[in-house]
Enzyme design. Structure first.
Site, PDB file in Angstrom:
ATOM      1  CG  ASP A 490      -9.848 -10.676   1.904  1.00 43.97           C
ATOM      2  OD1 ASP A 490      -9.690  -9.492   1.574  1.00 43.97           O
ATOM      3  OD2 ASP A 490      -9.543 -11.640   1.175  1.00 43.97           O
ATOM      4  CG  ASP A 555      -4.676  -9.929  -3.684  1.00 40.14           C
ATOM      5  OD1 ASP A 555      -4.369 -10.201  -2.510  1.00 40.14           O
ATOM      6  OD2 ASP A 555      -5.856  -9.807  -4.057  1.00 40.14           O
TER       7      ASP A 555
HETATM    8  C1  DGJ Z   1      -8.135 -11.399  -1.534  1.00 42.36           C
HETATM    9  C2  DGJ Z   1      -6.891 -11.524  -0.715  1.00 42.36           C
HETATM   10  O1  DGJ Z   1      -6.083 -10.394  -0.871  1.00 42.36           O
HETATM   11  C3  DGJ Z   1      -6.156 -12.805  -1.107  1.00 42.36           C
HETATM   12  O2  DGJ Z   1      -4.952 -12.913  -0.409  1.00 42.36           O
HETATM   13  C4  DGJ Z   1      -7.067 -13.971  -0.832  1.00 42.36           C
HETATM   14  O3  DGJ Z   1      -7.281 -14.095   0.549  1.00 42.36           O
HETATM   15  C5  DGJ Z   1      -8.378 -13.815  -1.565  1.00 42.36           C
HETATM   16  N1  DGJ Z   1      -8.984 -12.535  -1.303  1.00 42.36           N
HETATM   17  C6  DGJ Z   1      -9.335 -14.906  -1.189  1.00 42.36           C
HETATM   18  O4  DGJ Z   1     -10.577 -14.737  -1.739  1.00 42.36           O
END
Ligand code: DGJ
Length: 745
Positions: A490, A555
């Protein structure tokens, strides 16, 4: 095929259905002649060899010389419009006399033909070395055209690698300073493309967090249109791909379309330029914003590639070419690669930071029972990470959450027959962390100036080799210790204050650092797979896809919103890489409820994942999940490897109807989802594509029941019989299998 006609110094690049031609003019400059579709029936023997076209530009007078379509537009001789490359030389062989001192450094580059070669082992910059079988086993040819500045030994090699079966040319530059002084590169595109006049309709994708990949269509005006990222990652606001066609002369399945994409995940720019003459150019490469690259004597720099092509089958045809190219030539295959992406479970939406051994084990057991194959523990497992305010950088297990360490969870996940995955955000640090306290100088900053935090975090300085090495070791240890089979990698903030030990080269060095860690990890652990995520879809491009198996689009997991995000993504990237989750209803971000069928029908269009809180589902709901997953496993090879046809697009109907088809129409998957129900409007029937007209198909629903038996011609003319229920939120997935049936009537 690459053919050089020496009598006219013409280079012919011949692909399956397209050609690309340029010529060396009387001054030794490579000048573009044409790029387009081959006439039907034309073959290699018909390549251009007899005529001299390029020198006609020198007969144009005065203002017109600025329009010459050089293959590499070098700043100096032509500067009125965008350049491909701009460098400056601190000195030349003769020293300036006092009156000329102020003319230095010299901002003038002439690139003249020296030599060329056709090779089969060339690689663009930042490409992981890959050895994997492809359908077309013939080695790919690359034309390397060596040019140099007549006054200073600065060499530029123009590279063109051909993948004829997909009509794709990868273009890149190799820069080499063979002189005694450092040369400063001020701007550098990987290539400039010259499109035939009139190709002014531009399709790109733009968006924001939770609204990525929204398709934009516009008509270029004279001047420049910039699409870019000014961050250390690809960005949510735009994505580095495009389609161009003559206005209103291309559509989903017809019309001549030029397409391109950058294989780079940093600060990039695509510049679409329409000259006053109507000429259209596309310049793609490093964003010149705050750019820095200096080549010391003897130093070389190889840029990543700008992949481009042209086809006559509309936007759909352009997408299918990019999908096939990425599938066959770019995506990695780990030692665990079975040919199929596994069904994944991810803990984020269920447990967020409230993560512990008990809730993860409970989720894992339920996940395994419904058919999940890969269990990924998201944020919150490490350091002091019980919220987003602390812990990033401290990649050791949070004892409070896992008093016995992660080992018992890993063992249970494996005992349940799943692989174990772990979330990491390796490029970041919270100031409230042991890592930052030990190394406050390891982050991007300018001395004595404030360090802006975003999501309470700062960015590690990958301009320092010791930082890159540290991160590699940390991740390597995690793989060794916990048999990590999958990293969700990430990156949750944009850049500010880009002060680095690498100076302005940080923009390049950061990307190179990320890629190098991923490449080293994969070489050392051939079974390891990686997901690219950046606060949703902030790092998706052909460069990251060279070392990641799947990507996280957004997300926003609301199935209604997801339709547009996925449709935009499908323009350039293949379904196999598209991780898509079924989550709880109402959706956690939008608060909108949606039926389970819609959530599955939308998520099953890619690499299916589950993000629902399984610990809260009842037996009936779990049984439905299990049945959908069983259904998906029956046809996922078609979604992940078939050709994609977008039969109805949201843009036109508020409906998304797509079809995935295996070669020769052996099997297909039909997926319909209604986002907007427009009262009183009738959806046209959509003829299916790519099937075998003489075959009979059994059309099955998610229970495996045959709902229709139709022949290929019926399906390819009238389509699936009219859907009964066209309200918003209605959806269905059908699996079409060819069956043996004689005398079908
Ligand atoms: C952003 C990601 O897109 C989410 O799926 C998740 O992993 C969060 N970060 C966790 O902090």
């Amino acid at each position: 095929m690459i053919h050089y006609a020496s009598e006219t110094k013409t280079f012919n690049l011949w692909l399956d259905t397209s050609f690309y031609v340029f010529q060396i003019d009387g001054e030794g400059r490579p000048v573009h002649l044409g790029w387009g579709l081959l006439p039907e029936g034309a073959g290699a023997a018909d390549s251009l060899r007899g005529s001299v076209y390029a020198d006609s530009y020198d007969t144009l007078l005065s203002f017109y010389t600025q329009y010459r379509p050089d293959e590499v537009l070098a700043f100096g001789e032509i500067i009125t419009y965008q350049e491909t490359l701009k460098v400056h030389f601190p000195s030349l062989s003769q020293q300036p006399d006092a009156s000329e001192a102020l003319h230095f450094p010299v901002r003038d580059l002439r690139l003249r033909y020296v030599d060329h070669e056709i090779v089969t082992d060339a690689q663009p910059g930042l490409t992981p070395l890959r050895e994997q079988p492809t359908q077309n086993a013939a080695p790919r040819e690359t034309l390397r055209l060596l040019l140099r500045d007549p006054a200073y030994p600065f060499y530029v090699t123009l590279c063109y690698r051909l993948t004829p079966e997909h009509d794709v040319i990868e273009r890149w530059l190799e820069l080499e300073n063979r002189g005694d002084d450092a040369v400063t590169v001020e701007s550098c595109n990987f290539a400039s493309l010259h499109l035939p006049n009139g190709h002014q309709e531009l399709t790109t994708a733009s968006g924001a967090w939770a609204r990525e990949f929204q398709i934009q269509r516009e008509r270029l005006k004279p001047g420049l249109r910039l699409v870019e990222s000014r961050a250390l990652q690809t960005g949510h606001a735009s994505n580095p791909f495009f389609f161009m066609n003559r206005p209103e002369q291309a559509w989903e399945d017809s019309g001549v379309v030029y397409f391109g994409q950058l294989a780079y995940s940093g600060s990039w720019r695509l510049a679409f330029e329409q000259l006053p003459t109507g000429q259209v150019r596309v310049h793609g490469g490093y964003n010149p914003f705050d750019f820095g690259l200096s080549l010391a004597p003897g130093e070389r720099h190889v840029t990543p590639s700008f992949n481009c092509g042209v086809c006559r089958e509309g936007w759909g045809g352009a997408s299918r070419r990019l999908h096939a190219f990425l599938q066959e030539r770019v995506l990695p295959r780990s030692a665990n690669w079975s040919g199929l992406r596994p069904v994944l479970y991810n803990s984020w939406e269920s447990t967020q930071f409230d993560i512990n051994f008990e809730n993860q084990v409970a989720l894992a057991r339920r996940a395994a029972a419904i058919g999940v194959e890969l269990f990924c523990v998201d944020d919150g497992w490490f350091g002091s990470r019980s919220s987003d305010t602390s812990g990033l950088g401290d990649w050791f297990v949070r004892e409070e959450a896992f008093p016995e360490g992660l080992e018992p969870l890993v063992a249970e996940v494996e005992r349940l027959g799943m692989r174990f995955g772990l979330w990491v955000e390796p490029e970041m640090v919270n100031p409230d962390s042991a890592l930052y306290r030990a190394h406050p100088d390891w982050v991007l900053h300018f001395p004595g100036r404030p360090r802006t935090e975003a999501r309470n975090q700062l960015i590690l300085d990958f301009g320092r080799p010791e930082v890159v090495e540290h991160i590699f070791k940390v991740l390597d240890d995690l793989v060794n210790r916990y048999r990590v089979a999958f990293f969700k990698w990430d990156m949750n903030r944009y850049t500010s204050e880009p002060g680095s030990a690498a100076g302005r080269e940080i923009w390049l060095r950061h990307v190179a650092g990320v890629y190098s860690i991923m490449d080293r990890l994969r070489r050392k652990h051939p079974g390891l797979e990686i997901q690219s995520c950046s606060g949703g879809g902030g790092r998706i491009d052909a460069g990251i896809m060279g070392r990641t198996d799947q990507v996280w689009l957004s997300d926003n997991t609301d199935a209604f919103d997801r339709l547009a995000i996925q449709e935009g993504f499908s323009m350039a990237y293949p379904a196999r890489t598209m991780e898509a989750w079924v989550t709880d209803s109402p959706n956690e971000i939008t608060q909108r409820p949606s039926p389970l069928a819609l959530r599955f029908d939308v998520a099953m269009r890619g690499a299916l994942g589950i993000g629902s809180n399984l610990n809260r589902l009842d037996e009936a709901e779990l049984a439905a999940y299990a049945e959908y997953i069983r259904f998906y496993k029956r046809f996922r090879h078609v979604v992940q490897h078939g050709k994609l046809y977008r039969l109805q697009r949201l843009e036109e109907y508020g409906t998304s109807m797509i079809l995935y088809v295996m070669p020769e129409g052996r099997e297909a998957v039909y997926s319909l989802a209604i986002r907007d129900f427009l009262t009183g409007k009738h959806l046209p029937q959509a003829a299916l594509r790519g099937l075998n007209p003489t075959a009979v198909y059994s059309v099955r629903d998610w229970h495996g029941d045959e709902v229709y038996r139709l022949n290929g011609t019926e399906l390819m003319t009238l389509g699936i019989p009219r859907e009964p229920n066209l309200v918003a939120g209605y959806s269905r997935t059908l699996y079409l299998v060819q069956i043996e049936e004689q005398n079908y009537v």
